[in-house]
Design a protein around this motif. Structure first.
Motif, PDB file in Angstrom:
ATOM      1  N   LYS A 283       0.871  -1.086   0.230  1.00  0.00           N
ATOM      2  CA  LYS A 283       0.256   0.027  -0.001  1.00  0.00           C
ATOM      3  C   LYS A 283       0.964   1.166   0.072  1.00  0.00           C
ATOM      4  O   LYS A 283       1.176   1.859   1.003  1.00  0.00           O
ATOM      5  CB  LYS A 283      -0.845  -0.076   1.258  1.00  0.00           C
ATOM      6  N   PRO A 284       1.372   1.620  -1.268  1.00  0.00           N
ATOM      7  CA  PRO A 284       2.485   2.695  -1.141  1.00  0.00           C
ATOM      8  C   PRO A 284       1.920   3.816  -1.020  1.00  0.00           C
ATOM      9  O   PRO A 284       0.564   4.160  -1.254  1.00  0.00           O
ATOM     10  CB  PRO A 284       2.922   2.599  -2.415  1.00  0.00           C
ATOM     11  N   SER A 285       2.675   4.872  -0.209  1.00  0.00           N
ATOM     12  CA  SER A 285       2.062   6.265  -0.149  1.00  0.00           C
ATOM     13  C   SER A 285       3.182   7.203  -0.096  1.00  0.00           C
ATOM     14  O   SER A 285       4.362   6.941   0.049  1.00  0.00           O
ATOM     15  CB  SER A 285       1.551   6.383   1.187  1.00  0.00           C
ATOM     16  N   GLY A 286       2.860   8.334  -0.440  1.00  0.00           N
ATOM     17  CA  GLY A 286       3.997   9.257  -0.386  1.00  0.00           C
ATOM     18  C   GLY A 286       4.697   9.651  -1.830  1.00  0.00           C
ATOM     19  O   GLY A 286       4.441   8.695  -2.698  1.00  0.00           O
ATOM     20  N   SER A 287       5.294  10.449  -2.027  1.00  0.00           N
ATOM     21  CA  SER A 287       5.619  10.949  -3.343  1.00  0.00           C
ATOM     22  C   SER A 287       6.762   9.952  -3.876  1.00  0.00           C
ATOM     23  O   SER A 287       6.843   9.607  -4.997  1.00  0.00           O
ATOM     24  CB  SER A 287       6.481  12.233  -3.512  1.00  0.00           C
ATOM     25  N   GLU A 288       7.563   9.461  -3.107  1.00  0.00           N
ATOM     26  CA  GLU A 288       8.569   8.268  -3.713  1.00  0.00           C
ATOM     27  C   GLU A 288       7.874   7.333  -4.314  1.00  0.00           C
ATOM     28  O   GLU A 288       8.553   6.303  -5.007  1.00  0.00           O
ATOM     29  CB  GLU A 288       9.507   8.027  -2.510  1.00  0.00           C
ATOM     30  N   ASN A 289       6.758   6.968  -3.846  1.00  0.00           N
ATOM     31  CA  ASN A 289       6.177   5.781  -4.458  1.00  0.00           C
ATOM     32  C   ASN A 289       4.716   6.254  -5.574  1.00  0.00           C
ATOM     33  O   ASN A 289       4.046   5.311  -5.655  1.00  0.00           O
ATOM     34  CB  ASN A 289       5.530   4.982  -3.425  1.00  0.00           C
ATOM     35  N   GLU A 290       5.004   7.429  -6.131  1.00  0.00           N
ATOM     36  CA  GLU A 290       3.978   7.706  -7.176  1.00  0.00           C
ATOM     37  C   GLU A 290       4.086   7.095  -8.271  1.00  0.00           C
ATOM     38  O   GLU A 290       4.949   6.506  -8.890  1.00  0.00           O
ATOM     39  CB  GLU A 290       4.022   9.351  -7.392  1.00  0.00           C
ATOM     40  N   VAL A 291       2.847   6.683  -8.673  1.00  0.00           N
ATOM     41  CA  VAL A 291       2.706   5.776 -10.011  1.00  0.00           C
ATOM     42  C   VAL A 291       2.198   6.560 -11.341  1.00  0.00           C
ATOM     43  O   VAL A 291       2.265   6.140 -12.237  1.00  0.00           O
ATOM     44  CB  VAL A 291       1.573   4.597  -9.615  1.00  0.00           C
ATOM     45  N   VAL A 292       1.906   7.713 -11.066  1.00  0.00           N
ATOM     46  CA  VAL A 292       1.472   8.680 -11.943  1.00  0.00           C
ATOM     47  C   VAL A 292       2.015  10.169 -11.605  1.00  0.00           C
ATOM     48  O   VAL A 292       2.063  10.506 -10.489  1.00  0.00           O
ATOM     49  CB  VAL A 292      -0.113   8.769 -12.153  1.00  0.00           C
ATOM     50  N   VAL A 293       2.597  10.674 -12.650  1.00  0.00           N
ATOM     51  CA  VAL A 293       3.090  12.307 -12.617  1.00  0.00           C
ATOM     52  C   VAL A 293       2.458  12.855 -13.575  1.00  0.00           C
ATOM     53  O   VAL A 293       2.545  12.380 -14.815  1.00  0.00           O
ATOM     54  CB  VAL A 293       4.621  12.164 -12.764  1.00  0.00           C
TER      55      VAL A 293
ATOM     56  N   ARG B  90      12.568   5.291 -16.819  1.00  0.00           N
ATOM     57  CA  ARG B  90      13.423   5.373 -17.798  1.00  0.00           C
ATOM     58  C   ARG B  90      13.002   6.370 -18.986  1.00  0.00           C
ATOM     59  O   ARG B  90      13.576   6.637 -19.816  1.00  0.00           O
ATOM     60  CB  ARG B  90      13.586   4.084 -18.255  1.00  0.00           C
ATOM     61  N   LEU B  91      11.606   6.729 -18.967  1.00  0.00           N
ATOM     62  CA  LEU B  91      10.981   7.816 -20.092  1.00  0.00           C
ATOM     63  C   LEU B  91      11.479   9.114 -19.792  1.00  0.00           C
ATOM     64  O   LEU B  91      11.147   9.514 -18.641  1.00  0.00           O
ATOM     65  CB  LEU B  91       9.745   7.558 -20.179  1.00  0.00           C
ATOM     66  N   LEU B  92      12.041   9.908 -20.866  1.00  0.00           N
ATOM     67  CA  LEU B  92      12.415  11.341 -20.626  1.00  0.00           C
ATOM     68  C   LEU B  92      11.760  11.948 -21.647  1.00  0.00           C
ATOM     69  O   LEU B  92      12.427  12.107 -22.822  1.00  0.00           O
ATOM     70  CB  LEU B  92      14.079  11.337 -20.628  1.00  0.00           C
ATOM     71  N   PRO B  93      10.661  12.563 -21.547  1.00  0.00           N
ATOM     72  CA  PRO B  93       9.956  13.112 -22.692  1.00  0.00           C
ATOM     73  C   PRO B  93      10.198  14.669 -22.602  1.00  0.00           C
ATOM     74  O   PRO B  93      10.365  15.182 -21.682  1.00  0.00           O
ATOM     75  CB  PRO B  93       8.219  12.959 -22.237  1.00  0.00           C
TER      76      PRO B  93
ATOM     77  N   LYS C  71      18.819  28.802 -30.227  1.00  0.00           N
ATOM     78  CA  LYS C  71      19.013  27.842 -31.430  1.00  0.00           C
ATOM     79  C   LYS C  71      17.764  26.943 -31.777  1.00  0.00           C
ATOM     80  O   LYS C  71      16.953  26.974 -32.405  1.00  0.00           O
ATOM     81  CB  LYS C  71      20.304  27.030 -31.500  1.00  0.00           C
ATOM     82  N   THR C  72      17.589  26.153 -30.680  1.00  0.00           N
ATOM     83  CA  THR C  72      16.393  25.170 -30.688  1.00  0.00           C
ATOM     84  C   THR C  72      15.513  25.161 -29.456  1.00  0.00           C
ATOM     85  O   THR C  72      15.929  24.621 -28.382  1.00  0.00           O
ATOM     86  CB  THR C  72      17.007  23.680 -31.097  1.00  0.00           C
ATOM     87  N   PRO C  73      14.553  25.837 -29.220  1.00  0.00           N
ATOM     88  CA  PRO C  73      13.657  25.757 -27.900  1.00  0.00           C
ATOM     89  C   PRO C  73      13.339  24.234 -27.372  1.00  0.00           C
ATOM     90  O   PRO C  73      12.741  23.567 -28.193  1.00  0.00           O
ATOM     91  CB  PRO C  73      12.552  26.576 -28.131  1.00  0.00           C
ATOM     92  N   LEU C  74      13.470  23.852 -26.271  1.00  0.00           N
ATOM     93  CA  LEU C  74      13.195  22.656 -25.776  1.00  0.00           C
ATOM     94  C   LEU C  74      12.282  22.873 -24.509  1.00  0.00           C
ATOM     95  O   LEU C  74      12.641  23.361 -23.415  1.00  0.00           O
ATOM     96  CB  LEU C  74      14.628  21.867 -25.369  1.00  0.00           C
ATOM     97  N   LEU C  75      11.080  22.044 -24.635  1.00  0.00           N
ATOM     98  CA  LEU C  75      10.297  22.057 -23.331  1.00  0.00           C
ATOM     99  C   LEU C  75      10.572  20.361 -22.506  1.00  0.00           C
ATOM    100  O   LEU C  75      10.407  19.563 -22.987  1.00  0.00           O
ATOM    101  CB  LEU C  75       8.885  21.860 -23.650  1.00  0.00           C
ATOM    102  N   ILE C  76      11.153  20.516 -21.407  1.00  0.00           N
ATOM    103  CA  ILE C  76      11.445  19.419 -20.613  1.00  0.00           C
ATOM    104  C   ILE C  76      10.199  19.146 -19.873  1.00  0.00           C
ATOM    105  O   ILE C  76       9.706  19.809 -19.038  1.00  0.00           O
ATOM    106  CB  ILE C  76      12.479  19.468 -19.818  1.00  0.00           C
ATOM    107  N   LEU C  77       9.444  18.060 -20.204  1.00  0.00           N
ATOM    108  CA  LEU C  77       8.017  17.654 -19.551  1.00  0.00           C
ATOM    109  C   LEU C  77       8.342  17.374 -18.098  1.00  0.00           C
ATOM    110  O   LEU C  77       9.291  16.492 -18.156  1.00  0.00           O
ATOM    111  CB  LEU C  77       7.402  16.557 -20.460  1.00  0.00           C
ATOM    112  N   THR C  78       7.807  17.617 -17.268  1.00  0.00           N
ATOM    113  CA  THR C  78       7.860  17.144 -15.671  1.00  0.00           C
ATOM    114  C   THR C  78       7.052  16.066 -15.467  1.00  0.00           C
ATOM    115  O   THR C  78       7.378  15.380 -14.285  1.00  0.00           O
ATOM    116  CB  THR C  78       7.563  18.397 -14.863  1.00  0.00           C
ATOM    117  N   SER C  79       6.486  15.440 -16.487  1.00  0.00           N
ATOM    118  CA  SER C  79       5.834  13.947 -16.187  1.00  0.00           C
ATOM    119  C   SER C  79       6.833  12.833 -16.393  1.00  0.00           C
ATOM    120  O   SER C  79       6.809  12.114 -17.492  1.00  0.00           O
ATOM    121  CB  SER C  79       4.641  14.090 -17.293  1.00  0.00           C
ATOM    122  N   ARG C  80       7.656  12.873 -15.266  1.00  0.00           N
ATOM    123  CA  ARG C  80       8.621  11.683 -15.359  1.00  0.00           C
ATOM    124  C   ARG C  80       8.683  11.127 -14.015  1.00  0.00           C
ATOM    125  O   ARG C  80       8.378  11.692 -13.178  1.00  0.00           O
ATOM    126  CB  ARG C  80      10.019  12.406 -15.425  1.00  0.00           C
ATOM    127  N   LEU C  81       8.537   9.795 -14.061  1.00  0.00           N
ATOM    128  CA  LEU C  81       8.609   9.021 -12.856  1.00  0.00           C
ATOM    129  C   LEU C  81       9.878   8.944 -12.122  1.00  0.00           C
ATOM    130  O   LEU C  81      10.812   9.182 -12.941  1.00  0.00           O
ATOM    131  CB  LEU C  81       8.188   7.683 -12.884  1.00  0.00           C
TER     132      LEU C  81
END
Length: 232
Positions: free
Chosen positions: A88-98, A153-156, A139-149
């Motif tokens: 029964k995870p709780s707290g930010s370190e166990n978030e399953v959705v960001v 391993r996914l870096l959008p 030169k190249t605008p980049l939006l770093i999405l914060t929806s990262r667990l």
């Protein structure tokens, strides 16, 4: 009498553990266990050694196999966590959705994102403001999405193309999907055009460049999802 009391306490602990994990699917439990291990920076071999269990037992549990309660308890002790934190995870370190909201948008320059957000941290930049910054040298605008667990391993990111980007090369895989316009993607010696709604995946250790296709209206926007290839 003391050994008998210890045995009774252990059996009670095993029964409590079994009750905690009874309704948790093996794949869910295994995923949570893996994330707990990665947060501590441990390899499977390291964890098995610390817990004094077989390496294959850890591999099987992380892969979703039904855990042996005694093995699971040993692994949790080695990780310094209670079985309840897996059940029964709780707290930010166990978030399953960001989630990333539009208000979270902060744009960087792909060629130098270490310099910090374009225009500061106060607010998102409008498309007009980004275009003005390109005219001034960005030169190249980049939006770093914060929806990262946290241990994911996914870096959008979203890349906004007004001109060709600098050549890049890094470990892992990369998936690109054109959100708007037509992009020319060059990987190694191969170049190909991708229209809106089209995508490609490539090994990102190969040098690659993004650019607007010839005569494409500017800017062209591309979603890039990089797979972090750090060893598990």
């Amino acid at each position: 009498m003391e050994p008998n009391r210890d045995l009774q306490a252990w059996l009670k602990h095993e029964a409590e553990t079994q009750a905690l994990i009874r309704d948790v699917p093996g794949t869910v439990l295994g995923g949570r266990l893996r994330r707990a291990r990665l947060r501590m920076g441990l390899s499977i071999r390291d964890l098995a050694k610390m817990a004094n269990v077989n390496k294959n037992s850890v591999v099987r549990m992380e892969g979703g196999g039904a855990p042996h309660v005694t093995t699971l308890l040993k692994v949790c002790v080695a990780l310094g966590i209670h079985v309840a934190s897996l059940a029964k995870p709780s707290g930010s370190e166990n978030e399953v959705v960001v989630i990333h909201r539009a208000s979270d948008d902060r744009w960087y320059d792909l060629t130098d994102f270490g310099a910090g957000p374009l225009g500061g941290l106060d607010r998102p930049l409008s498309s007009q403001e980004r275009a003005a910054m390109v005219k001034k040298g960005t030169k190249t605008p980049l939006l770093i999405l914060t929806s990262r667990l946290e241990s994911g391993r996914l870096l959008p990111t979203v890349i906004e193309l007004y001109q060709a980007s600098e050549p890049r090369s890094h470990v892992g895989e990369e998936f690109v999907y054109v959100l708007e316009g037509t992009a020319t993607v060059t990987v190694g010696q191969n170049s190909f055009d991708l229209g809106c709604g089209e995508s490609a995946t490539f090994w990102s250790a190969e040098e690659h460049v993004y650019a607007p296709a010839s005569e494409a209206p500017l800017p062209v926007r591309v979603l890039s999802v990089r797979i972090d290839d750090r060893a598990s």
